[in-house]
Structure formats: C-alpha cells, structure tokens
Design a protein around this motif. Sequence first.
Motif, PDB file in Angstrom:
ATOM      1  N   PRO A 112       0.660  -1.193   0.093  1.00 47.67           N
ATOM      2  CA  PRO A 112      -0.079   0.030   0.008  1.00 47.67           C
ATOM      3  C   PRO A 112       0.886   1.276   0.113  1.00 47.67           C
ATOM      4  CG  PRO A 112      -0.614  -1.499   1.810  1.00 47.67           C
ATOM      5  CD  PRO A 112       0.387  -1.971   1.137  1.00 47.67           C
ATOM      6  N   PRO A 113       0.444   2.120  -0.611  1.00 40.52           N
ATOM      7  CA  PRO A 113       1.260   3.575  -0.723  1.00 40.52           C
ATOM      8  C   PRO A 113       1.303   4.394   0.574  1.00 40.52           C
ATOM      9  CG  PRO A 113      -0.488   3.871  -1.928  1.00 40.52           C
ATOM     10  CD  PRO A 113      -0.604   2.572  -1.373  1.00 40.52           C
ATOM     11  N   ASP A 114       0.282   4.225   1.222  1.00 38.59           N
ATOM     12  CA  ASP A 114       0.260   5.238   2.480  1.00 38.59           C
ATOM     13  C   ASP A 114       1.366   5.109   3.261  1.00 38.59           C
ATOM     14  OD1 ASP A 114      -2.002   3.354   4.695  1.00 38.59           O
ATOM     15  OD2 ASP A 114      -1.254   2.765   2.729  1.00 38.59           O
ATOM     16  N   PRO A 115       1.735   6.138   4.131  1.00 40.73           N
ATOM     17  CA  PRO A 115       0.815   7.417   3.987  1.00 40.73           C
ATOM     18  C   PRO A 115       1.333   8.277   2.992  1.00 40.73           C
ATOM     19  CG  PRO A 115       2.840   7.596   5.474  1.00 40.73           C
ATOM     20  CD  PRO A 115       3.044   6.100   4.980  1.00 40.73           C
ATOM     21  N   MET A 116      -0.043   8.572   2.222  1.00 46.38           N
ATOM     22  CA  MET A 116       0.159   9.199   0.942  1.00 46.38           C
ATOM     23  C   MET A 116       0.716  10.718   1.033  1.00 46.38           C
ATOM     24  SD  MET A 116      -1.177   7.321  -1.574  1.00 46.38           S
ATOM     25  CE  MET A 116      -1.615   8.479  -2.967  1.00 46.38           C
ATOM     26  N   ASP A 117       0.382  11.295   2.018  1.00 46.83           N
ATOM     27  CA  ASP A 117       1.015  12.971   2.217  1.00 46.83           C
ATOM     28  C   ASP A 117       2.416  13.003   2.399  1.00 46.83           C
ATOM     29  OD1 ASP A 117       0.619  11.713   4.621  1.00 46.83           O
ATOM     30  OD2 ASP A 117       0.368  13.287   5.721  1.00 46.83           O
ATOM     31  N   LEU A 118       3.020  11.860   2.576  1.00 41.35           N
ATOM     32  CA  LEU A 118       4.799  11.712   2.717  1.00 41.35           C
ATOM     33  C   LEU A 118       5.327  11.751   1.210  1.00 41.35           C
ATOM     34  CD1 LEU A 118       5.472  10.332   5.910  1.00 41.35           C
ATOM     35  CD2 LEU A 118       5.092  12.524   5.519  1.00 41.35           C
ATOM     36  N   TRP A 119       4.579  11.473   0.057  1.00 44.75           N
ATOM     37  CA  TRP A 119       5.065  11.187  -1.095  1.00 44.75           C
ATOM     38  C   TRP A 119       5.281  12.620  -1.620  1.00 44.75           C
ATOM     39  CZ3 TRP A 119       6.086   6.623  -4.280  1.00 44.75           C
ATOM     40  CH2 TRP A 119       5.992   5.423  -3.629  1.00 44.75           C
ATOM     41  N   ASN A 120       6.313  12.747  -2.598  1.00 51.26           N
ATOM     42  CA  ASN A 120       6.521  13.868  -3.080  1.00 51.26           C
ATOM     43  C   ASN A 120       5.976  14.040  -4.361  1.00 51.26           C
ATOM     44  OD1 ASN A 120       8.401  14.899  -0.992  1.00 51.26           O
ATOM     45  ND2 ASN A 120      10.062  13.766  -1.861  1.00 51.26           N
ATOM     46  N   ILE A 139      13.791   6.120 -10.682  1.00 50.64           N
ATOM     47  CA  ILE A 139      12.189   6.015 -10.904  1.00 50.64           C
ATOM     48  C   ILE A 139      11.502   5.899  -9.620  1.00 50.64           C
ATOM     49  CG2 ILE A 139      10.324   4.909 -12.109  1.00 50.64           C
ATOM     50  CD1 ILE A 139      12.688   3.336 -13.779  1.00 50.64           C
ATOM     51  N   PHE A 140      10.673   7.060  -9.491  1.00 55.14           N
ATOM     52  CA  PHE A 140      10.019   7.122  -8.129  1.00 55.14           C
ATOM     53  C   PHE A 140       8.435   6.533  -8.435  1.00 55.14           C
ATOM     54  CE2 PHE A 140      12.470   9.530  -4.964  1.00 55.14           C
ATOM     55  CZ  PHE A 140      13.672   9.751  -5.779  1.00 55.14           C
ATOM     56  N   ALA A 141       8.005   5.542  -7.673  1.00 56.03           N
ATOM     57  CA  ALA A 141       6.644   5.124  -7.801  1.00 56.03           C
ATOM     58  C   ALA A 141       6.770   3.851  -6.823  1.00 56.03           C
ATOM     59  CB  ALA A 141       6.377   4.428  -9.340  1.00 56.03           C
ATOM     60  N   ARG A 142       5.730   3.300  -6.311  1.00 55.39           N
ATOM     61  CA  ARG A 142       5.459   2.223  -5.683  1.00 55.39           C
ATOM     62  C   ARG A 142       5.594   1.263  -6.435  1.00 55.39           C
ATOM     63  NH1 ARG A 142       6.457   1.826  -1.488  1.00 55.39           N
ATOM     64  NH2 ARG A 142       4.961   2.492  -0.032  1.00 55.39           N
ATOM     65  N   GLY A 143       6.466   0.215  -5.887  1.00 55.78           N
ATOM     66  CA  GLY A 143       6.608  -0.802  -6.488  1.00 55.78           C
ATOM     67  C   GLY A 143       7.869  -0.790  -7.619  1.00 55.78           C
ATOM     68  N   ALA A 144       8.557   0.470  -7.613  1.00 53.52           N
ATOM     69  CA  ALA A 144       9.540   0.706  -8.512  1.00 53.52           C
ATOM     70  C   ALA A 144      10.671  -0.267  -8.308  1.00 53.52           C
ATOM     71  CB  ALA A 144       9.973   2.100  -8.629  1.00 53.52           C
ATOM     72  N   CYS A 145      11.017  -0.545  -7.159  1.00 50.62           N
ATOM     73  CA  CYS A 145      12.117  -1.582  -6.856  1.00 50.62           C
ATOM     74  C   CYS A 145      11.457  -2.849  -6.402  1.00 50.62           C
ATOM     75  CB  CYS A 145      13.141  -0.963  -5.731  1.00 50.62           C
ATOM     76  SG  CYS A 145      14.439  -1.920  -5.193  1.00 50.62           S
TER      77      CYS A 145
ATOM     78  N   ASP B 237       9.150   6.175   6.821  1.00 50.10           N
ATOM     79  CA  ASP B 237       8.652   4.690   7.215  1.00 50.10           C
ATOM     80  C   ASP B 237       9.889   3.746   6.765  1.00 50.10           C
ATOM     81  OD1 ASP B 237       6.561   6.100   8.230  1.00 50.10           O
ATOM     82  OD2 ASP B 237       5.183   4.920   6.806  1.00 50.10           O
ATOM     83  N   LEU B 238      10.042   2.716   7.527  1.00 49.86           N
ATOM     84  CA  LEU B 238      10.978   1.800   7.084  1.00 49.86           C
ATOM     85  C   LEU B 238      10.549   0.661   6.936  1.00 49.86           C
ATOM     86  CD1 LEU B 238      13.877   3.019   9.684  1.00 49.86           C
ATOM     87  CD2 LEU B 238      13.575   3.542   7.397  1.00 49.86           C
TER      88      LEU B 238
END
Lengths: 484, 484
Positions: A112-120, A139-145, B237-238
């Motif tokens: 899950p990506p949360d907490p969403m508000d901490l993503w740039n 590459i910045f994205a959830r799942g990139a790595c 978050d870690l």
Amino acid sequence: MLIFVFLILRHKIPTNPKPILMQNIQKYITENKQRFLDELIELLKIPSVSADSAFSQDVLDTAYAVKTALDNAGCDTVEICETDGYPIVYGEKLIDPKLPTILVYGHYDVQPPDPMDLWNSNPFKPVIEVTEQHPEGAIFARGACDDKGQMYMHVKALEFMVKTDQLPCNVKFMIEGEEEVGSSNLSLFVAKNREKLANDIILISDTGMIANDVPSITTGLRGLSYVEVEVTGPNRDLHSGLYGGAVANPINILAKMIASLHDGNNHITIPGFYEKVEELSKAERAEMAKAPFNLEGYKKALNIASVYGENGYTTNERNSIRPTLDVNGIWGGYTGEGAKTVIPSKAYAKISMRLVPHQDWKEITQLFKTHFESIAPDGVTVKVTPHHGGQGYVTPIDTFAFQAASKAYETTFGKKPVPQRSGGSIPIVSLFEKELGSKTILMGFGLDSDAIHSPNEHFGVWNYLKGIETIPYFYKFFTEMKGI
Amino acid sequence: MLIFVFLILRHKIPTNPKPILMQNIQKYITENKQRFLDELIELLKIPSVSADSAFSQDVLDTAYAVKTALDNAGCDTVEICETDGYPIVYGEKLIDPKLPTILVYGHYDVQPPDPMDLWNSNPFKPVIEVTEQHPEGAIFARGACDDKGQMYMHVKALEFMVKTDQLPCNVKFMIEGEEEVGSSNLSLFVAKNREKLANDIILISDTGMIANDVPSITTGLRGLSYVEVEVTGPNRDLHSGLYGGAVANPINILAKMIASLHDGNNHITIPGFYEKVEELSKAERAEMAKAPFNLEGYKKALNIASVYGENGYTTNERNSIRPTLDVNGIWGGYTGEGAKTVIPSKAYAKISMRLVPHQDWKEITQLFKTHFESIAPDGVTVKVTPHHGGQGYVTPIDTFAFQAASKAYETTFGKKPVPQRSGGSIPIVSLFEKELGSKTILMGFGLDSDAIHSPNEHFGVWNYLKGIETIPYFYKFFTEMKGI
C-alpha cells in the motif's frame, strides 16, 4: 522485497579471469534503454495493491500486463493461472530438455502507498529524478524497486537473450500477485504443480545490495510471523468523563500489553521465544563485525540521535542474526481532527516478528498467541489472528549457482560480490526448497536508500539496466558450470 | 455533555407542599408535542461536527437555525456573534430590570459520529425507536441528547412561558458551537461581554440524571486536560525486515510510554499529579457508598467481566472523586486491510486527564508535558501539544438556585432530586463563575444509557418533554425565592 545487512562471510569463488562476454549486450541495452524505461513506467502506473481489495481490478490488470510482457519477450507459452486469490502468471521457454532450467520468481503486487501525504509525487504516476545515490536518475513509484522493477529486469534480460539468440538454457517464469500479503495461494500452486515448475535453480531479484560499488548477494533471510490483535473492553464506545478510570480502556491495556513484550534489556518476553535461536560463536560475530558499517552515517540517514535495540548486540546483529518484534500498525478510538473524549470499545495492532533460522514460524505464532492472551487483564477480551508467516532461509555459497551468480556480478560490476545475511523475509523461499527441492539465488539490485515499503520508493535507472545486463551472465555461467 | 455518577449527598430542601402550578403547561405540551419533536429532528439533521472542518458550513447553518428558533420562541433580540471560530448565538428577553435574570447556556455543535459502522441508523437522519429505558420512544441521532435536544428544551420552555404570558423573569440565551472542541472562543466572548451577560444564575442542561424515576441534579464536575502526543523515530517509514530491532519503533515506544503512565496499582505516575487532589474523609466516602449502585448490572450493561481502575477505590469513587488518565485515540503505521511490514516514522495518541477540584488544569497539562518528554528514550523525539482543558467545579446546594431547581423537579417528577457529582467536565462552568461571578445550576435530563459520544446516541421523548415541563418551574421558584 528484502534488503541486505552487512554480514560478510569469507568465501572462495573459482574465478575465470576472462569470461566470454555475451554478444552485443551493452549495445542492446543502450539502444533499447528508453523503451525499457517506458515499459516499466507503464507497469508502475497500475496500482496493484494486493492488501486492499479496493484495488482488486488493478491487481488483475497488472497480471495481464505481465502476461503480455512475457509473451513479447519471447516466452513460448504464458498462462494466467487462477487461484483463490490473485492469479499467478506462468511463462516458459524450453529450448532443450538436456539443458538446465532456471525458474524466475517475482511478484507484480505492491505494498500500500500510504501514508500518501509523505510522497513527493503520486506513487502511481512515475517520475524520474536524480538523487545523491542515483546520479543517473531513479524512477519514483510504488513498486519501482519492490518488485515490479526488479521483476521486469528478468523479462528484459530474457528478451535480450531470445532476440539475440543467446538463451543458453530453459527458463520458466512464475510471477505472483500476493507476495505482499503472504503468498498463501502460491504455496498451494507450487505444491500442485511440482512437475511443471521443476527446475535446477530458482532465481529471484527481490532483495538489495550494499552499494552500487559494493555488489552483494543475499545468503540469508529471516523468517516472519505476522499477527493482528484486537482488544475489546466495553461493548460500545463510552464517554471518558463518566467511565474514565472505572472500566478498562482497551487502548491503555493494549499499550501495556505491547510494552510488556520487551523487557528492560529489549529482550522479547514471550516464553520459549528464544529457545531455538542459533547463537553465533564469538568468532562468527567477530567476522560479522568486520563488515563495512558507519554508525554515524546510519543515524544521520535516519535522522536519529541513537540506535535502539536488544542489549548485548550490535546494530548489524540486531537486524540479521537476532529475532525481533515490531508493531507495524496500531489504531483505536478517535483519530480524526480535534478532540473526542471517548473510551473506545476496541483497540487493534498489527504485530510482526522476524525470526532467525531454526525458529519455526507456526510455533512462534502459537507461542505469541498463547502468551498475548494470557497477559490480558480481567475486563478485556483479546483476539489474536495469525496473518501469515514463513521460515528463515540460508543459501549455501559452495554451489555452482552461487558461483555463477558471483561470476556474473564480477563480470558486469568489475568486482566480486559480498555474500550477506538479510534482515528481511521471503517466506516462499523455504517453501520452494521443501516443495521443489531447489535452492534459490537472490540477486538483488536495489539499495537500502530506495525506500521500499515507504513513501517515495524508487529504483535507480543505472541499477535497473545493470540488472538487465547481469542476469544473462548468470544464465550463461550457470549453464556452463552445470554442463561441465 | 456530562453524565452523573451516583454520589448522593445529604441535603435539606425547604419544601412547599403545594406549589402553584404553571397554567396549562401539560396541555400546551400535549398539544404541541409533535411540533416540538419535528423541530428538534430538523435541527438534528444538520451535521454540526465542530471537530472536523469538513463540516464547517453545517456548523454555521446550525447557528442560524438556532437563531431562528430563539426568534420564534419569543426573544426580543437574537444575534449571531462572530468569534475567531464558530459563532455564539445570543438572544434575550428582558421584561423588567428589577426581576432576576437567568442565563441559559447550551451548545449547538456535536461530537464526531464515528465509528460510523456501529450506528444502527444514520446519525444525521433521526429516527424514533422504543428502548428498554425509553418505552415512549427515543430520538436516535448524533446530538439528540448532547446537547441539541437538551438545549432545545430551553427554547421550547421559553416559548411556552412567552406564549402563555407566564415568563416570570428576564432571560438570556448563550448557545455556542465549540463546546466539543474546548470552548476557546467562548472564553474570550464571556470576558469581553460581562455586562451583556450579567445574570443572577446560569442554567445548563448538558448533564444527565440517574433514572427517569430517580431525578438528580449535578453538583460537581471534573476538570479536564486534553493533549495530543507525537513520537517520531526515523525520518521516514522503514522496512521492518531491514530495520526491525535496530532502531526505535515509535509505536512500540509510544506503547511503552503510555503503559508507564500508570503503576501496578493503576495510580498515575506523573510526578506531582496527585499533589492537590482533595482526599475525602472516611465519613464522606461512606456516605457516597450508600448511593444506589448495582455492580452486576453495570458490568452486564457494558458486557465486561470485571471493572478496572485505581486500587483502593470503588467504581463510583474512581469516576467522580478521583482523577484519571485515558488514551482517547491512538494511531500509527499501517492500519488498513491486510499486512504491511513497516516501521513507521511517527505514532500518535490523544490523551485526556479528568481532574478533581483543586487540580489546576494548566498546571497538570504542564506536569504531563514535562514528564512525558522526560521519559522518551534516546532514538525518538516527542512532541506534546495541549489541546484544551478546564477546571473542575462544585455547586453549593444551600442556595436559592439549588432549592428552586430541586423544587421544580419535585413538582414535575413527584419526588425530590438527588444531588450528585459527575465524572465529566464542562470546563466553561468555572470560567463563568470567574468572569461573571455567577453560580451554575446543572439540570440534566439525559440518561447514562443514552450513549452520548458513542454510536446510537439518543434522547428519550419522555425526557425531552419532561425537561420542557420542568424548566419553567425553575424560573418560577427562583424568581419567587429571589423576590422574598
């Protein structure tokens, strides 16, 4: 996905000082770099969050996107294998039954990506930005790595080998969609498809390496037991003015119960918890202590004044050879804006324990449950729900597979990789060994600083391409060694 | 709104065995019952949740609805008085400067309705249902009892007195919209408008009574200190695999810190916390113990196996004469569906302390802050943000006002009301005394079982009408006594 700790073991790798290079690999990667990035970015746009049923259609869409990618890369057959949960994408290219078979495992679901508000930036609108660790961009994205980027390296490596007629052996792909929620359906699938999945080695890129100039191979994983606890006090939320101090407040009680799970030395207090923990010898610990580790840099990177953990162990020991217990989530009562004077009926926590080899996750889960229920005071009831878990794992380094992997890194990075124990867990690795009789090689190309499971997860463009370059060499050396 | 505890004090009320009845009050109520209900239901439909800015327009709309209601009930002037937060509705009907003046206080804002899934009907679509306690039906809605329903009794009582030419004295209304979030702007308003608000007695219905056949008047309130705490560990978050056991987990630390706020006897451990607490004498406690209280019924109503609280005190003492500390909300890490193996950067809690007379809420807030910050281990930072608070209050019973109230209940309920200490808090009551020099009479008509601050809040139709019937008698007797 798992990241390394700096446990370095002495090892001897028979080196071939001048390995025969794959034909045109650098050229192929350079010419196709933009397409490789574009394709990964498209895959990252689909929010395949397996933990949240709101995204179920997206998870399914991702499975189909992976199927298409494997078809295009040159698999002879690709199937969407239905399970009771999300499907497993299975693909294969079998060129000769006499040649070895590599089974590539990866996952297309994401945390899950949360907490969403901490993503740039939006976690599902990938952007490429330069960072200190990644001067060529990441590459910045959830799942990139974890794990789309690392899984997709294998797809593109296959494409290179097929398109340039250099695939040296048979290959099978098994890409699942429930790694982040415990892989429970994968277990059944593997048990039912032993013949189909038969292989000589399993290859996974779902771990990390020490640094771009310190390549490493993960040789150990911790096990995991993940549980959810629910503490119930009164049968409804109460006004804290009337009932405050007179009935058990489930939040206060939960806090007390959680606090009691560690003693003053930060040892875990669950009876029997440490019984099977392997104690390393002084010599082994001394060897570990030689690993490059900068405590000041570690603290600075996390902006903490001090590390914190079990007395008597170093930071590197605490997160690799020692079992741990962490609360991963807690909630109860009023958590909105402003104030509400309520004593809630219920409070909850998600708790995970990282286990070391010899600790059995099912046994530990039962010990936790028994203990946690036993420490509940009168006035509350407690429910412990086991979520998922898995055994720890240690890979031997005196095998063809490890040697082939080591030689592959040496060829593309120009230096020998360091074997290391990870603090993380990939529960299915020990399952694979049990069901398929195969060992696993963990070739990870992510960095600790890539923020997997965190906001602003990213994956270096250099690392992505270096993975695509290195993987074919593993195929080549493994096939050559097995053929000898 | 506050509810009673069963602290009964001995008292002597000079009774008038045959008070002169208000003319036609029963008839007026019977004839207008449906309209009284309909008007309240309309008011309850507006979700005036002051704690959540998403509802700000609704809170404002409610202020205007209250203004209209006061205009219609017969006030000569009604104003919407702007503040830095939500407005205060002020209305008055001054018939003769020589007569006494009653200032009615109430609030039009409501508590947040969550957890929404525990409501049997929409909290803002009122329904009337029969319950065991309310055989004549009860209105189910957020604010039904706290405080829209109880506030509106006063509006309808005024209407009766004005329409039937029986208003015996001057009346002022001050209805605010921030009671559930600390009344911070009311304090300023009161301090700036001493002359406008000048009165002989303040009348509030924002408490409860023991039972429909055991009327009671609240004579004591606890004070309150409400704070929010934030524990920060690493700067992001870690992954719990890599860092678990090696860095301070803010949730584990917060749990430990919260747990340490009570000792093994459930005494609060904050240094100096009990310093000013009034210890009741054995005789006083023996007197309290005579109050009707059924422990088995209490436990059964809450479905708990056992009560829980400070050693050495009974349930009724724990929630009235003793200060308490409760966590009202806690959150941190992953709280969604499924599992996420994360060590969060931050964890939070909302904590409130109920205080007893002589404890100063500002001093206690500072003691909490100093202590909580001092117990944070290295590796985390802690922020304590005071929310709001207020002093405790004790009403004397040897006053005309108390005697008038007692006589009013005796007239309409047929029995003398019991004076009692409440465990709850109305912080502005002590403020009124300080700024306006006035005592407050707390005439509450709600029941403990009305579930204020909880899902399925309701207010008995019988109680609503009984309030409208009883209030005019207070006006009458208070004016008569003052006139003597």
